[in-house]
Design a protein around this motif. Sequence first.
Motif, short mmCIF file in Angstrom:
data_model
loop_
_atom_site.label_atom_id
_atom_site.label_comp_id
_atom_site.label_asym_id
_atom_site.label_seq_id
_atom_site.Cartn_x
_atom_site.Cartn_y
_atom_site.Cartn_z
N VAL A 102 37.57 35.96 43.55
CA VAL A 102 38.15 35.36 42.27
C VAL A 102 36.78 35.54 41.17
O VAL A 102 36.99 36.03 40.06
CB VAL A 102 38.31 33.81 42.36
CG1 VAL A 102 38.21 33.22 41.01
CG2 VAL A 102 39.54 33.62 43.28
N VAL A 103 35.52 35.27 41.67
CA VAL A 103 34.47 35.12 40.90
C VAL A 103 34.11 36.48 40.31
O VAL A 103 33.70 37.01 39.15
CB VAL A 103 33.04 34.65 41.60
CG1 VAL A 103 31.85 34.86 40.75
CG2 VAL A 103 33.34 32.98 41.76
N ALA A 104 34.25 37.64 41.38
CA ALA A 104 33.86 39.00 41.18
C ALA A 104 34.77 39.63 40.18
O ALA A 104 34.37 40.79 39.40
CB ALA A 104 33.88 40.03 42.35
N THR A 105 35.95 39.32 39.99
CA THR A 105 37.22 39.69 39.13
C THR A 105 36.78 39.21 37.78
O THR A 105 37.17 40.12 36.91
CB THR A 105 38.49 39.30 39.56
OG1 THR A 105 38.52 39.54 41.03
CG2 THR A 105 39.42 39.80 38.80
N ILE A 106 36.14 38.24 37.60
CA ILE A 106 36.07 37.83 36.12
C ILE A 106 35.37 38.87 35.20
O ILE A 106 35.86 38.83 33.93
CB ILE A 106 35.13 36.37 36.30
CG1 ILE A 106 36.09 35.30 36.85
CG2 ILE A 106 34.82 35.83 34.77
CD1 ILE A 106 35.44 34.16 37.16
N PRO A 107 34.11 39.29 35.25
CA PRO A 107 33.62 40.24 34.20
C PRO A 107 34.34 41.26 33.99
O PRO A 107 34.47 41.57 32.88
CB PRO A 107 32.28 40.49 35.00
CG PRO A 107 32.05 39.54 36.35
CD PRO A 107 33.39 39.02 36.54
N ALA A 108 34.95 42.13 34.79
CA ALA A 108 35.62 43.27 34.23
C ALA A 108 37.07 42.84 33.56
O ALA A 108 37.77 43.58 32.96
CB ALA A 108 35.95 44.28 35.56
N GLY A 109 37.50 41.78 34.26
CA GLY A 109 38.78 41.05 33.57
C GLY A 109 38.45 41.16 32.30
O GLY A 109 39.54 41.20 31.44
N LEU A 110 37.47 40.17 31.81
CA LEU A 110 37.24 39.81 30.55
C LEU A 110 36.85 41.15 29.48
O LEU A 110 37.36 41.12 28.40
CB LEU A 110 36.21 38.91 30.50
CG LEU A 110 36.44 37.45 30.99
CD1 LEU A 110 35.19 36.59 31.15
CD2 LEU A 110 37.61 36.76 30.46
N VAL A 111 36.00 41.91 29.94
CA VAL A 111 35.80 43.08 29.28
C VAL A 111 37.03 43.98 29.14
O VAL A 111 37.14 44.58 27.96
CB VAL A 111 34.66 44.00 30.08
CG1 VAL A 111 34.18 45.35 29.36
CG2 VAL A 111 33.38 43.00 30.09
N GLY A 112 37.69 44.17 30.13
CA GLY A 112 38.84 44.79 30.02
C GLY A 112 40.00 44.52 29.09
O GLY A 112 40.61 45.23 28.18
N ILE A 113 40.22 43.26 28.81
CA ILE A 113 40.85 42.44 27.95
C ILE A 113 40.46 42.91 26.53
O ILE A 113 41.54 43.28 25.62
CB ILE A 113 41.23 41.01 28.14
CG1 ILE A 113 42.11 40.88 29.33
CG2 ILE A 113 42.03 40.64 27.00
CD1 ILE A 113 42.10 39.48 29.90
N VAL A 114 39.41 42.72 26.37
CA VAL A 114 38.85 43.03 24.81
C VAL A 114 38.52 44.58 24.50
O VAL A 114 38.65 44.84 23.49
CB VAL A 114 37.47 42.26 24.96
CG1 VAL A 114 36.90 42.28 23.31
CG2 VAL A 114 37.92 40.68 25.25
N PHE A 115 37.91 45.27 25.54
CA PHE A 115 37.42 46.44 25.15
C PHE A 115 38.00 47.78 25.70
O PHE A 115 37.83 48.81 25.49
CB PHE A 115 35.90 46.65 25.49
CG PHE A 115 35.13 45.69 24.59
CD1 PHE A 115 34.66 45.50 23.20
CD2 PHE A 115 34.37 44.44 25.33
CE1 PHE A 115 33.96 44.57 22.64
CE2 PHE A 115 33.77 43.47 24.44
CZ PHE A 115 33.63 43.72 23.39
N GLU A 116 39.06 47.83 26.84
CA GLU A 116 39.35 48.60 27.67
C GLU A 116 40.05 49.64 26.74
O GLU A 116 39.57 50.93 26.89
CB GLU A 116 40.29 48.22 28.53
CG GLU A 116 40.82 49.32 29.66
CD GLU A 116 41.82 50.18 29.25
OE1 GLU A 116 42.21 50.98 29.52
OE2 GLU A 116 42.86 49.52 28.16
#
Length: 319
Positions: A102-116
Amino acid sequence: MLSYFQAIVIGLLQGVTELFPVSSLGHSVLLPALLGWHQVVASQSAQESFYLAFLVGLHVATALALVWFYRAQWARIVAGLSSSLRNGRIATAEERLGWLLVVATIPAGLVGIVFEHELRRLFAKPLAAAVFLTCNGVILLLGEWLRRRAVQRVAAAFGPERGARAGGAPAVPAGQSARVPDGMPDGPEPPSRELASLGFREALLIGGAQILAFFAGISRSGATMVAGLARGLDHEDAAHFAFLLATPIILAAGLYKLPDLLGPNGDGVRGQVLAGSVVAGLAAYLSVRFLTRWFRTRTLTPFAIYCLLVGTACIIRFA
């Protein structure tokens, strides 16, 4: 528009390269460019295109293949997370692994939503993908160097008696295991860290490595494996964590783009989406089955050499 042949080829490419540490996004840019599929290449960096709809099926199929392969463990992880929430504490290894994911998913999840999409628009081009694929080879070699450094640190901590058991077998503390991948120094290797021993800050760091995969040519699984190796995991556990971690990210990426498939972008390609998705799912299942065995005894080095050779050749081709 996308033909059925192109859909099957790209589906196969996605299923294999999403899990092999060689970048699915980079290959999905380079191979169509090499084959002269210019419309496919152009559509990847377009604001709106049929390719966005096509990606939905490939991502969902790849994620479902991973879920099926690890279905027993995912059932334990979900049950562990539920139990942990009810009890307000982390009591078992599966509960801890669940929260690490859960913790490890947070960084890429947030960046993906905004910048992917913006990163795809800027860098999903053949020359850029070739440069980043070459960089991926360097990253994988760096991971092997970091792994050797981690082994040396543990050896120093164990002292000169690190191997020393009757009969010459390596000393391994309770609850830990020592595995010696091909290409590692001869002789008994100090034990690697167990996956459940990772801290939450370390999980955040490993998960953050997935952000590099938004650059076409950098591998998601490769980057997370390198981060795991740097934290003292062996190749088998680093790959295991990388594949588990990839599952929610890939599935979320597919579901996030679901409106593209159901909307106008999906018109005329839904049959191709189905064909490509079936191939991608089968290829992903066979790939993870192969790689889990590969990393029990082998390293990232062959994939690093492949990325360096192919990346350099494509730089020369597209420069």
